[in-house]
Design a protein around this motif. Structure first.
Motif, short mmCIF file in Angstrom:
data_model
loop_
_atom_site.label_atom_id
_atom_site.label_comp_id
_atom_site.label_asym_id
_atom_site.label_seq_id
_atom_site.Cartn_x
_atom_site.Cartn_y
_atom_site.Cartn_z
N THR A 144 -3.90 3.10 -7.02
CA THR A 144 -3.34 4.00 -6.04
C THR A 144 -3.08 3.12 -4.86
OG1 THR A 144 -4.62 5.84 -7.12
CG2 THR A 144 -3.54 6.23 -5.07
N THR A 176 -1.87 16.82 -8.74
CA THR A 176 -1.09 15.63 -9.12
C THR A 176 0.12 16.17 -9.78
OG1 THR A 176 -3.12 14.50 -9.24
CG2 THR A 176 -1.35 13.28 -10.20
N LEU A 177 -0.20 17.17 -10.73
CA LEU A 177 0.84 17.54 -11.46
C LEU A 177 1.89 18.40 -10.72
CD1 LEU A 177 -0.75 19.50 -14.49
CD2 LEU A 177 1.35 18.10 -14.61
N LEU A 210 -2.70 0.14 -4.21
CA LEU A 210 -1.47 -0.88 -4.30
C LEU A 210 -0.05 -0.44 -4.58
CD1 LEU A 210 -3.27 -3.46 -6.71
CD2 LEU A 210 -3.17 -3.77 -4.04
N LEU A 211 -0.16 0.50 -5.29
CA LEU A 211 1.25 1.02 -5.83
C LEU A 211 1.75 2.06 -4.60
CD1 LEU A 211 0.60 1.05 -9.33
CD2 LEU A 211 1.57 -0.71 -8.43
N SER A 212 3.19 2.24 -4.72
CA SER A 212 3.79 3.00 -3.91
C SER A 212 4.83 3.65 -4.78
CB SER A 212 4.56 2.37 -2.63
OG SER A 212 4.88 3.42 -1.91
N SER A 213 4.81 4.98 -5.12
CA SER A 213 5.89 5.43 -5.90
C SER A 213 7.23 5.46 -5.45
CB SER A 213 5.45 6.76 -6.45
OG SER A 213 5.33 7.83 -5.20
N GLU A 214 7.25 5.67 -4.18
CA GLU A 214 8.68 5.59 -3.82
C GLU A 214 9.32 4.27 -3.29
OE1 GLU A 214 6.62 6.99 -0.22
OE2 GLU A 214 6.10 6.33 -2.05
N LEU A 241 2.70 18.27 -7.49
CA LEU A 241 3.28 17.52 -6.23
C LEU A 241 4.03 16.38 -6.77
CD1 LEU A 241 0.37 17.94 -3.91
CD2 LEU A 241 2.24 19.63 -3.97
N SER A 242 5.12 16.24 -5.89
CA SER A 242 5.87 14.99 -6.39
C SER A 242 6.07 14.30 -5.08
CB SER A 242 7.05 15.55 -7.09
OG SER A 242 8.12 14.41 -7.33
N ARG A 261 6.86 -0.96 -7.60
CA ARG A 261 5.81 -2.17 -7.45
C ARG A 261 5.57 -2.41 -8.88
NH1 ARG A 261 3.81 -2.07 -2.01
NH2 ARG A 261 5.78 -1.84 -0.81
N GLU A 268 8.12 12.01 -4.24
CA GLU A 268 9.42 11.20 -3.78
C GLU A 268 10.34 12.87 -3.81
OE1 GLU A 268 9.65 10.47 -8.13
OE2 GLU A 268 8.22 11.30 -6.55
N SER A 279 5.60 16.27 -10.92
CA SER A 279 5.77 15.03 -10.55
C SER A 279 6.68 14.24 -11.59
CB SER A 279 4.44 14.25 -10.09
OG SER A 279 4.77 12.99 -10.26
N SER A 280 7.72 13.28 -11.40
CA SER A 280 8.46 12.76 -12.33
C SER A 280 7.75 11.56 -12.94
CB SER A 280 9.40 12.05 -11.63
OG SER A 280 9.45 11.24 -10.83
N HIS A 281 6.70 10.93 -12.28
CA HIS A 281 5.72 9.98 -12.92
C HIS A 281 4.87 10.48 -13.93
CE1 HIS A 281 7.30 7.96 -9.49
NE2 HIS A 281 6.35 8.61 -8.63
N MET A 327 0.78 -1.09 -0.03
CA MET A 327 -0.07 -0.01 -0.10
C MET A 327 0.85 1.15 0.05
SD MET A 327 -2.87 0.89 2.67
CE MET A 327 -1.95 0.92 4.09
N SER A 328 0.49 2.18 -0.76
CA SER A 328 1.14 3.63 -0.70
C SER A 328 1.29 4.13 0.58
CB SER A 328 0.62 4.35 -1.69
OG SER A 328 1.06 5.64 -1.48
#
Ligand SMILES: Cc1ncc(COP(=O)(O)O)c(C=O)c1O
Ligand SMILES: Cc1ncc(COP(=O)(O)O)c(C=O)c1O
Lengths: 470, 470
Positions: free
Chosen positions: B143, A143-144, B145-149, A146-147, B154, A149, B2-4, A1-2
């Motif tokens: 959202t 979303t755009l 399930l995944l954790s960007s950092e 904020l980042s 993942r 990490e 955000s880099s994603h 989980m995030s």
């Protein structure tokens, strides 16, 4: 989980909402209470609070949904013409088709025209996106910006008190919502010195990238002056921030001496270089104002002066958001293209909208009259928006009682108010407030009778509450 | 930024879509072309492709939107009763009110009942959330399930070919979409050995946390067998994955020897411990099947066996999603509670749904007949879903021509097909495909005449294209 999801705080309101729903159900099932119904003024939801939808809007929508209605003789000609035009804009002539992810092109073009006329400044369809409500627009722009990490974390300056969606979304996205306090004593004014303090303080914990303003205010009812807007714009520019202007209450100004001015218009009044450089997102919605169509879900964002390097990413991101509901898009279209003089629907439309306007102006007047005569409660002028946000001057005993119950003092007040009188309002702690101050928020978009009954119940409860806990 | 967001790939389809919109516009303005209209079968959008909405659904919706229709004599009694019931579920009796964030409680309860009856297994309203379309449900579960950092990143195993929303969302959320290939030669079967290969290979670049399956398939038209589902379930359990079952085409099975079985039902057939441990999210929507109401935006997710520690976070996260459009929620309600024998609307409802069913079965038959007789194109059986996904056997010359034009070979084919014939389909490269294979996808949910005209234009084009580039 995030891990960001873990930081999303539990919604304190859920328990209160469930309680209200339970009481409604019990009343429906015939249970006896000292009141006959729940007066639900917890949200900015005009229809939920008893306001009527506009006939023109609903007629056009019904005809678009069920085009057989176009054959009969029951709908005005302009309603039929409008529905036919709208259906031509839908693939296969059906509101059941997906649309462009950013909304039906013709509607986006009409939004651009509405904005141009409002501001006297050109607006371009390429910069406008329709979403399933402005809340989705807000979240996607966040979303755009904020980042998750980034180190240090990215921050957004948010008004306190303020609509809670943005701080919650900022936290869920791994950013920091850094508070700036509005000045209650001055009618909830936004003060430039407070912005500077807030920014300096935020820099200790994050890198602030944006400023969020709500004008007219939720929950405050404040309407910003041109001078205040100029201060905000200069502050944003000096500090290289992105300006998020939540202008969903632009159609809701009640005070004869106040006027809604969009941030875009104000920016252009200040001229270049500001007008051509300040990055701005402005939000609007069919949920508020005279339509009050919250349930149809139609809102939009207009972007201004976005870094051209970033624009393609905006477009890609927005392509991930599913196409907005067609009924919500139609509501937006009808909001910006109402019936015109000479149209068969015009007289009724004018009658209904004038009636609503007068009702709201009267409600606001009565709220201030009644509340400001009571002890231990005081309400700043409500110049716009959908809410009154009076302050409760609670006794030490009341505060202790609340603590014993494991609640914030104003949540305790709201819970008792609901239980004892069926009046369902929300507590100031939901929106943030200066420490040691307590408030309640309620929607002023109700029929006259509902407002009178609400004020009657609230007054009686308040007097008793204060006496019992004095 | 955000880099994603930076990693979200440009949507290749946008150029093709813009071209199609441009051609439509030119035709409307009277420009002469070798064809009189664009046949738009690019999306899974039945109304957009010419199918008619169900009268019952539209009548109830129209009456909910404009309740004055309840007074006249033009609507059947059961439509009126249904609309009245639905309006009682809306705050203030208006579809213009916000609802619970997860949807109107009574509708959620009816979804639970529908699922219980479908599966013969209890379903609980607390585990079901309505969203503005199942795409939003999918994205929000991702959202969670995944954790960007996270390191390693993942991963989600995704079918290739497959509906492109999930891989795009996974990337936007900072995860890795790891492909498993469906077996075209066996009618696009999902093979357990391929799942094992894909998992091993994915482990080199990420930590896989979930498996995404689409059944019936998009774009493949495959319908999974019980045996295949069991293999998937055991694979998921052995590898501690979360199962994302996209079952939006459950109402769309055309093959007499195929049957839709939900993953939940299959899981319960296998019994404990699997039935009580495997974490499953199942998605369904009003956009597909007999309703085809894509534009109203109503979808839901049912969660099963979620870690009780995680559930509160799910609830908090879902509270951030604005309440779904009421018209979309009503579409879901009508999907699961259609007219019953004896209701005035029943005969017309049966007539319309039977007509649609027959049309689709016939369309599928004709598509296979026509395409599989042509050279250099071959189509696997279409047992369910909304699409045919034939393979193009392109010549070296065609592939070189495409490269010269800076396009994927099947995108080149689609572009030419659109320009020359007005038939608007999408290329296999949008969905992923085994290297060196090329496909097109088109919606089979069209009226009979449209399908015949489509096949006529496509056949003529295909023969000429292959000849010119042989
Ligand atoms: C300040 C503010 N912004 C945005 C919204 C969201 O409105 P919508 O219904 O368009 O999502 C609200 C709703 O109450 C609001 O008060
Ligand atoms: C497999 C699949 N899942 C989900 C969706 C999204 O549907 P909705 O309209 O409910 O968002 C689609 C739409 O085409 C689809 O094909």
């Amino acid at each position: 989980m995030s891990s960001h999801v873990r930081t999303v705080r539990p919604n304190q309101m859920v328990a209160l909402m469930e309680r209200a729903a339970h009481i409604k159900k019990m009343l429906e099932q015939g249970e006896k209470k000292p009141y006959k119904d729940v007066i639900d003024v917890c949200w900015g939801d005009p229809h939920g609070a008893g306001m009527k939808p506009l006939t023109f809007v609903r007629q056009v929508l019904a005809a678009c949904i069920y085009p057989q209605l176009l054959d009969g003789g029951n709908l005005p000609m302009d309603v039929k013409r409008r529905a036919q035009k709208l259906l031509r804009w839908c693939d296969g002539g059906s509101v059941g088709s997906y649309t462009n992810t950013g909304g039906i092109l013709e509607i986006v073009e009409n939004l651009a025209q509405f904005i141009s006329q409002r501001d006297g400044v050109p607006a371009h369809p390429e910069n406008i996106w329709i979403h399933p409500g402005s809340q989705t627009s807000l979240t996607s722009i966040l979303t755009l910006l904020l980042s998750s990490e980034a180190t240090p974390k990215r921050g957004v300056l948010v008004p306190v008190p303020g609509h809670s969606t943005v701080p919650l979304s900022v936290a869920a996205l791994g950013g920091v919502a850094a508070p700036y306090f509005l000045d209650e004593e001055r009618g909830w004014e936004l003060r430039a010195d407070e912005l500077r303090r807030a920014l300096a303080s935020a820099r200790g914990v994050c890198r602030p990238v944006a400023l969020y303003v709500i004008n007219p205010g939720n929950p405050t009812g404040h309407v910003q002056s041109r001078k205040s807007m100029e201060e905000v714009i200069r502050f944003v520019a000096e500090n290289n921030l992105f300006l998020l202007a939540d202008e969903v209450y632009q159609g809701s100004v009640y005070d004869a001496n106040s006027e809604f001015v969009s941030y875009k218009k104000r920016l252009y009044e200040l001229g270049p270089p500001l007008a051509h450089t300040l990055e701005l997102a402005s939000f609007h919605s069919a949920s508020k104002g005279l339509l009050g169509e919250c349930g149809l879900r139609g809102g939009y964002v207009e972007l201004l002066n976005m870094d051209p390097v970033v624009m393609p990413y905006v477009e890609r991101l927005f392509h991930l958001i599913p196409s907005p509901p067609v009924t919500g898009q139609i509501a937006l279209e009808l909001m910006v293209e109402p019936p015109q003089p000479g149209d068969p629907s015009y007289p009724l439309y004018m009658h209904e909208t004038e009636h609503t306007r007068r009702t709201l102006v009267d409600n606001v007047k009565r709220v201030l009259q009644v509340l400001n005569r009571l002890p231990a409660i005081s309400c700043q002028p409500v110049r716009g928006g959908a809410f009154a946000f009076p302050r409760l001057h609670l006794t030490t005993k009341a505060i202790r009682k609340a603590k014993d119950a494991g609640m914030q003092p104003d949540m305790f007040y709201c819970t008792k108010l609901l239980e004892d009188t069926g009046v369902f309002v929300s507590p100031g702690c939901e929106y943030g407030q200066k420490e040691g101050t307590y408030h309640i928020r309620f929607c002023i978009m109700t029929p006259t009778d509902t407002m009178e009954e609400l004020l009657r119940r609230l007054s009686a409860f308040h007097l008793k509450f204060m006496k019992d806990l004095s």
